[in-house]
Design a protein around this motif. Structure first.
Motif, PDB file in Angstrom:
ATOM      1  N   GLY A 218     -45.158  -1.503  -0.347  1.00 31.64           N
ATOM      2  CA  GLY A 218     -45.076  -0.899   0.983  1.00 31.64           C
ATOM      3  C   GLY A 218     -45.492  -1.859   2.062  1.00 31.64           C
ATOM      4  N   GLU A 220     -44.602  -2.582   5.666  1.00 34.58           N
ATOM      5  CA  GLU A 220     -43.487  -2.449   4.741  1.00 34.58           C
ATOM      6  C   GLU A 220     -43.151  -3.838   4.183  1.00 34.58           C
ATOM      7  OE1 GLU A 220     -40.716  -0.498   2.512  1.00 34.58           O
ATOM      8  OE2 GLU A 220     -42.537   0.212   3.314  1.00 34.58           O
ATOM      9  N   GLY A 235     -40.848  -2.314  -2.090  1.00 31.75           N
ATOM     10  CA  GLY A 235     -40.750  -1.488  -0.908  1.00 31.75           C
ATOM     11  C   GLY A 235     -41.253  -0.102  -1.242  1.00 31.75           C
ATOM     12  N   SER A 236     -41.710   0.636  -0.241  1.00 33.33           N
ATOM     13  CA  SER A 236     -42.199   1.992  -0.510  1.00 33.33           C
ATOM     14  C   SER A 236     -41.108   2.855  -1.135  1.00 33.33           C
ATOM     15  CB  SER A 236     -42.718   2.633   0.775  1.00 33.33           C
ATOM     16  OG  SER A 236     -41.721   2.617   1.790  1.00 33.33           O
ATOM     17  N   ASP A 237     -39.838   2.586  -0.788  1.00 36.98           N
ATOM     18  CA  ASP A 237     -38.745   3.338  -1.389  1.00 36.98           C
ATOM     19  C   ASP A 237     -38.544   2.964  -2.857  1.00 36.98           C
ATOM     20  OD1 ASP A 237     -37.902   0.777  -0.678  1.00 36.98           O
ATOM     21  OD2 ASP A 237     -35.855   1.388  -0.201  1.00 36.98           O
ATOM     22  N   ARG A 240     -41.256   4.716  -4.702  1.00 42.74           N
ATOM     23  CA  ARG A 240     -40.855   6.130  -4.786  1.00 42.74           C
ATOM     24  C   ARG A 240     -39.870   6.354  -5.923  1.00 42.74           C
ATOM     25  NH1 ARG A 240     -36.785   6.952  -0.430  1.00 42.74           N
ATOM     26  NH2 ARG A 240     -35.540   5.944  -2.066  1.00 42.74           N
ATOM     27  N   GLN A 270     -42.600  11.777  -2.291  1.00 42.52           N
ATOM     28  CA  GLN A 270     -42.158  11.428  -0.940  1.00 42.52           C
ATOM     29  C   GLN A 270     -43.346  11.245  -0.005  1.00 42.52           C
ATOM     30  OE1 GLN A 270     -39.547  14.744  -0.366  1.00 42.52           O
ATOM     31  NE2 GLN A 270     -37.831  13.765  -1.437  1.00 42.52           N
ATOM     32  N   GLU A 273     -44.702   7.883  -0.658  1.00 41.66           N
ATOM     33  CA  GLU A 273     -43.872   6.866  -0.012  1.00 41.66           C
ATOM     34  C   GLU A 273     -44.293   6.650   1.440  1.00 41.66           C
ATOM     35  OE1 GLU A 273     -39.178   6.065   1.197  1.00 41.66           O
ATOM     36  OE2 GLU A 273     -39.798   8.014   0.402  1.00 41.66           O
ATOM     37  N   VAL A 274     -44.536   7.728   2.161  1.00 39.55           N
ATOM     38  CA  VAL A 274     -44.937   7.622   3.566  1.00 39.55           C
ATOM     39  C   VAL A 274     -46.278   6.907   3.687  1.00 39.55           C
ATOM     40  CG1 VAL A 274     -45.606   8.934   5.624  1.00 39.55           C
ATOM     41  CG2 VAL A 274     -43.627   9.655   4.271  1.00 39.55           C
ATOM     42  N   LYS A 277     -45.813   3.178   2.988  1.00 38.63           N
ATOM     43  CA  LYS A 277     -45.081   2.501   4.059  1.00 38.63           C
ATOM     44  C   LYS A 277     -46.000   2.161   5.218  1.00 38.63           C
ATOM     45  CE  LYS A 277     -40.803   2.819   6.712  1.00 38.63           C
ATOM     46  NZ  LYS A 277     -39.578   3.630   6.979  1.00 38.63           N
ATOM     47  N   ASN A 278     -47.020   2.995   5.434  1.00 41.05           N
ATOM     48  CA  ASN A 278     -47.928   2.803   6.560  1.00 41.05           C
ATOM     49  C   ASN A 278     -49.216   2.079   6.175  1.00 41.05           C
ATOM     50  OD1 ASN A 278     -46.280   4.154   8.491  1.00 41.05           O
ATOM     51  ND2 ASN A 278     -46.893   6.111   7.601  1.00 41.05           N
ATOM     52  N   LYS A 280     -51.203  -1.402   4.530  1.00 45.36           N
ATOM     53  CA  LYS A 280     -51.106  -2.850   4.276  1.00 45.36           C
ATOM     54  C   LYS A 280     -51.985  -3.253   3.089  1.00 45.36           C
ATOM     55  CE  LYS A 280     -48.559  -4.106   7.888  1.00 45.36           C
ATOM     56  NZ  LYS A 280     -47.240  -4.783   7.759  1.00 45.36           N
TER      57      LYS A 280
END
Length: 297
Positions: A218, A220, A235-237, A240, A270, A273-274, A277-278, A280
């Protein structure tokens, strides 16, 4: 084991991830990320392969590693004979060089005596979600049997015990706890960087070593992209999609007190994932565990 109400196809009750087109796409993307993590290298074992050498790729999936490994060596003037095995043919490629073979076999029970002392190099990647102690010991014994004296084995795995490195919020922390419960129920060995070197030595391998690589999740993905694949870390996706693949076994097991339905599990992933993504701070670690069969075996 066929398609579940989750809409995913699982080839085995023991292996927690699916074997379908969606998983093939995820694995192929993940392959590029792992190669990037190891400095653009497909392998790190100090092999010295020559034309005609046989190579075993266990848990081959789509065969992406074997096909790239074959082409890399061919461009350097070395033509190998590669045997790719998996417990299901669902992800095997429809076309491939004649020197690369695909067959349905399991690393815990390889052809005997046909493959004894056959392979100059054996490569295997990410069986953590498929194996318990008994299966790992059988697999290592089989790899020792089929590798030639002096040949190398390379086992690439991911940290699967300490999930605190990506538990960055309430959803990811809850998901990590759920996955720990799932792994515990299946007898999954999470600390493979410690466990595998021990059983490799017990099986008779020497020069056992572990090469760890940290991979961002993430953020991102604040990392340097690979110059060819342009893939950075997870990646966060991508993270996921990894855990979405386990919704079948999670729901079949009753949700471990964390979720009751497919929809609840998907919402949890999900939400994770959020959070990733946010963040570090999230990361995981891959390990390349190397071992050599003694020359005088």
């Amino acid at each position: 084991m066929n398609e579940q109400p989750t809409g995913r196809y699982y080839a085995s009750k023991q292996y927690l991830l699916p074997a379908d087109n969606v998983e093939t796409q995820r694995l192929n993307t993940q392959h590029n990320m792992i190669v990037n993590a190891f400095g653009g290298k497909l392998f790190v074992a100090p092999t010295n392969l020559t034309t005609g050498d046989r190579v075993l790729e266990s848990a081959a999936g789509s065969g992406i590693w074997a096909l790239e490994f074959f082409e890399k060596n061919r461009t350097e003037g070395v033509t190998l004979d590669i045997e790719c095995i998996d417990i299901s043919s669902a992800q095997f490629p429809s076309t491939h060089p004649s020197e690369v073979h695909f067959s349905v076999n399991s690393v815990v029970n390889l052809p005997n005596p046909d493959w004894t002392d056959t392979f100059s190099f054996a490569h295997q990647r990410l069986l953590v979600a498929a194996m318990n102690d008994t299966l790992w010991r059988s697999a290592v014994a089989e790899l020792f049997r089929v590798v030639k004296p002096g040949g190398w084995v390379e086992l690439v795995e991911i940290e699967a015990q300490d999930f605190s490195t990506w538990s960055v919020g309430p959803n990811s922390t809850k998901l990590a706890s759920l996955i720990n419960a799932l792994y515990g129920g299946k007898g999954v060995i999470g600390d493979l960087s410690v466990y595998l070197p021990v059983i490799l030595k017990e099986a008779g391998f020497v020069n056992v070593q572990c090469d760890p690589r940290r991979v961002t999740i993430g953020g991102e993905v604040d990392a340097t992209p690979h110059k060819i694949t342009e893939v950075k870390g997870y990646g966060s996706d991508m993270w996921r999609d990894l855990w979405m693949g386990m919704k079948g076994p999670v729901i079949e097991a009753g949700g471990y007190g964390a979720v009751d339905t497919v929809e609840e599990y998907e919402a949890l992933v999900q939400g994770t994932e959020v959070e990733l993504k946010n963040s570090k701070e999230a990361y995981t670690i891959f390990f390349a565990i190397l071992a050599r069969k003694p020359e005088n075996t």
